[in-house]
Scaffold this motif. Structure first.
Motif: not given
Length: 328
Positions: A189, A192-193, A196, A236-237, A239-241, A243-245
């Motif tokens: 959780y 990755y934050r 980044s 969650e990771v 979705s983040y990837v 959107n950003h990577y």
């Protein structure tokens, strides 16, 4: 650049129910060749003799700071340690593990020489009752990754994992970031934050951290129905990837596949419970969605490529093979 002689490193050690292992852990920390340490022992309401052990250690070494708090879990203990930490850098050590004498020095030297934001060493896992098997390396090396590459690395778990330990962090990376209280897989959780925010992450192949795999570890005992955090964290990771990577989407796909298959095989094979049936269906859909891709992805661990292949034979075959492979 902060000179090594002036850099205070805060080592945060959450403690709960580990009196059997605590002495070896703390002893390995106070004997570090790097001396300018703040050693924060966080007694997370441990019901055994850990509090008295910590008090004894505190009297022996003035670098030790002791926090006694009500039990709040691993994340809450780490957060409590970070709140009072005075160091320029953070290191996390679990109280049932131990570290090499040059643990801090090796990580700090790597951080300083590469100008990285995080430096990572090699972790050796060992089963309870055994000792770590440290392979002799012919050549030590250091690899450097930007944020995108580093997130890809820990999702595939090629050189380093999502585990918060075996790493040194610049303190400012945790500004606005805490470990999620009440969650399992708190490292997935969180990491990755933190990564980044990095310009550079360095990895060195020297074995410096010794991770005890206990019979009551999270992965071994987690009820996937009562606690869905592995899947939720992976989603969650993912979705983040996306959107950003987006260029490393396959790595996030793998983590979601890994979480799904690990949870799926631990659910009851036969049940009339609607909640379990719905959850199994969700997990199986993720497995089916990514399995062909996983089979062809050379970055994935062989274990999961094989499991992806076996899943084409059906759910029963997947379960049987997973059980067989786990016993080996």
């Amino acid at each position: 650049m902060i000179n090594q002689e002036n850099a205070l490193v805060s080592i945060i050690v959450p403690i709960y129910g580990t009196e059997k292992y605590l002495k070896k852990c703390v002893d390995s920390i106070i004997k570090q060749t790097y001396r300018k340490l703040e050693i924060i022992l966080v007694n997370d309401g441990s019901p055994d003799n850990c509090p008295s052990i910590c008090e004894k250690w505190k009297k022996k070494d003035n670098r030790i700071v002791l926090i006694n708090k009500e039990n709040g879990g691993l994340s809450d203990a780490r957060n409590a340690g970070m709140k009072i930490a005075k160091g320029d850098y953070f290191i996390f050590v679990d109280s049932d593990d131990y570290v090499s004498k040059d643990y801090v020095a090796y990580l700090f030297d790597m951080l300083e020489s590469t100008q990285a934001d995080i430096a990572v060493g090699k972790m050796e896992k060992f089963m309870e009752g055994s000792s770590p098997k440290v392979e002799r390396i012919d050549r030590e090396y250091v690899l450097e990754f930007n944020a995108t590459e580093a997130i890809k690395e820990f999702l595939y778990e090629k050189h380093f994992t999502t585990n918060a330990s075996c790493k040194i962090y610049k303190k400012e990376l945790f500004e606005g970031v805490e470990f999620p209280v009440g969650k399992k897989y708190e490292d997935l959780y969180t990491l990755y934050r933190v990564v980044s925010k990095c310009d550079l992450v360095a990895y060195g192949n020297r074995s410096i951290y010794y991770y005890l795999v206990r019979g009551d570890s999270i992965i071994g005992t987690l009820n996937p129905l009562k606690n869905k955090d592995f899947l939720l964290a992976a989603k969650e990771v993912h979705s983040y990837v996306l959107n950003h990577y987006l260029t490393i989407r396959k790595a996030a796909d793998f983590k979601l596949f890994q979480a799904s298959i690990e949870m799926f095989v631990k659910l009851p094979e036969n049940t009339d419970n609607d909640e379990i049936l719905c959850y199994k269906e969700e997990l199986w859909e993720y497995i089916k969605k990514y399995r062909f891709q996983i089979v062809l992805d050379n970055n994935c661990k062989p274990k999961y490529r094989i499991l992806a292949f076996v899943s084409f034979l059906g759910q029963k075959s997947l379960r049987r093979f997973f059980q067989f492979a786990s016993r080996r």
